[in-house]
Design an enzyme around this catalytic site. Structure first.
Site, PDB file in Angstrom:
ATOM      1  N   ARG A 147      38.417 -31.025  44.856  1.00  0.00           N
ATOM      2  CA  ARG A 147      37.681 -31.946  44.520  1.00  0.00           C
ATOM      3  C   ARG A 147      38.080 -33.319  45.069  1.00  0.00           C
ATOM      4  O   ARG A 147      39.139 -33.288  45.693  1.00  0.00           O
ATOM      5  CB  ARG A 147      37.500 -32.289  42.809  1.00  0.00           C
ATOM      6  CG  ARG A 147      38.914 -32.760  42.512  1.00  0.00           C
ATOM      7  CD  ARG A 147      38.741 -32.430  40.813  1.00  0.00           C
ATOM      8  NE  ARG A 147      38.027 -33.391  40.226  1.00  0.00           N
ATOM      9  CZ  ARG A 147      37.797 -34.893  40.020  1.00  0.00           C
ATOM     10  NH1 ARG A 147      39.191 -35.485  40.444  1.00  0.00           N
ATOM     11  NH2 ARG A 147      37.068 -35.617  39.525  1.00  0.00           N
ATOM     12  N   LEU A 148      37.031 -34.196  45.142  1.00  0.00           N
ATOM     13  CA  LEU A 148      37.333 -35.664  45.654  1.00  0.00           C
ATOM     14  C   LEU A 148      36.904 -36.500  44.701  1.00  0.00           C
ATOM     15  O   LEU A 148      35.544 -36.226  43.843  1.00  0.00           O
ATOM     16  CB  LEU A 148      36.570 -35.871  46.905  1.00  0.00           C
ATOM     17  CG  LEU A 148      37.234 -35.147  48.403  1.00  0.00           C
ATOM     18  CD1 LEU A 148      36.401 -35.549  49.323  1.00  0.00           C
ATOM     19  CD2 LEU A 148      38.681 -35.639  48.470  1.00  0.00           C
ATOM     20  N   ASP A 149      37.578 -37.555  44.203  1.00  0.00           N
ATOM     21  CA  ASP A 149      36.870 -38.287  43.400  1.00  0.00           C
ATOM     22  C   ASP A 149      35.720 -39.340  43.766  1.00  0.00           C
ATOM     23  O   ASP A 149      35.453 -39.159  44.988  1.00  0.00           O
ATOM     24  CB  ASP A 149      37.957 -39.644  43.054  1.00  0.00           C
ATOM     25  CG  ASP A 149      39.471 -38.996  42.390  1.00  0.00           C
ATOM     26  OD1 ASP A 149      39.278 -37.933  41.438  1.00  0.00           O
ATOM     27  OD2 ASP A 149      40.223 -39.236  42.731  1.00  0.00           O
ATOM     28  N   SER A 150      34.772 -39.686  42.812  1.00  0.00           N
ATOM     29  CA  SER A 150      33.699 -40.141  43.317  1.00  0.00           C
ATOM     30  C   SER A 150      33.686 -41.367  44.040  1.00  0.00           C
ATOM     31  O   SER A 150      33.153 -41.971  44.889  1.00  0.00           O
ATOM     32  CB  SER A 150      32.955 -40.910  41.890  1.00  0.00           C
ATOM     33  OG  SER A 150      33.574 -41.738  41.049  1.00  0.00           O
TER      34      SER A 150
END
Length: 245
Positions: free
Chosen positions: A108-111
């Site tokens: 994942r990547l943070d927003s």
């Protein structure tokens, strides 16, 4: 399979997978550069089952199953790493929907972090890429506050202590220094939550912008925010090799 019950000719399967034309594939087979299920094959008439057999060319896996799709997405800022969200935040769904396939995001990547995110429906590939035992490297470019002193690189490579344990960078480079701010590149193989931001803050350089530019051998390149591209042929083989496929 649709040629007969014995399978499809190896050179035809290789050509369909993007290795090259049938003639090029035949030459690769004749040169002993192709293996099927670990056995070197030199006769182009060999028949294979694309859904079951494993083919390598020059040691790189060839994806024979055309139902599998792996994409690079340049995830824009503000988009969360999820396919849906009860709070109405922007998700990955609009980037997956045009494929007509059910894709999963790898990690994942943070927003508030943009850049490279892999999307795939190859469950084994996704599992291995996410598993810490394979230590797939991830490379980021970060804009940080302050002028980065020379000793910071060594400190990050030797490891810094965080609240959930030590963390170490594989590589760290200062790309640019300007007006009490710096642009740095950092490579590491850990995937803990907000690990890059926490590491850089620990050494006195809070992050103001963070972009992931590479994961293993896959690079973001010139892909613009919101754009996707498929990973195919040699590039896909290199990615599979990293995780032992």
């Amino acid at each position: 399979m649709n040629e007969d019950d014995e399978g499809i000719r190896l050179q035809k399967v290789m050509a369909a997978a993007g290795v090259g034309s049938r003639r090029v594939s035949e030459d690769l087979i004749a040169a002993g550069r192709v293996s099927v299920n670990g056995e070197v094959v030199t006769e182009p008439g060999r028949r294979v089952d694309p859904t079951r057999d494993v083919v390598h060319v020059d040691g790189l896996r060839v994806q024979l199953d055309d139902h599998h799709l792996t994409l690079v997405l340049n995830k824009p800022l503000g988009v969360i790493s999820a396919m849906s969200d009860d709070r109405g935040r922007p998700t990955l769904e609009p980037y997956v929907e045009p494929t007509g396939k059910r894709l999963f995001h790898v990690g994942r990547l943070d927003s508030d972090t943009d850049g490279l995110l892999l999307l795939t429906n190859d469950g084994e590939l996704a599992h291995r890429l996410a598993h810490p035992s394979y230590e797939v490297s991830k490379t980021y470019v970060a804009e940080v506050r302050g002028d980065v002193a020379r000793g910071v690189s060594r400190r990050l490579r030797e490891g810094v202590e965080l609240e959930d344990g030590p963390a170490r960078a594989d590589r760290f480079t200062v790309l640019q220094q300007r007006h009490d701010a710096s642009v740095v590149q950092i490579q590491l193989h850990e995937g803990r939550n907000r690990i890059v931001r926490r590491m850089l803050e620990e050494v006195g350089h809070p992050v103001t912008r963070l972009t992931r530019i590479a994961m293993g051998p896959i690079r973001l390149g010139q892909l613009r925010p919101g754009q996707t591209r498929p990973i195919v042929s040699t590039e896909l083989g290199q990615l599979m090799k990293v995780v032992g496929l």
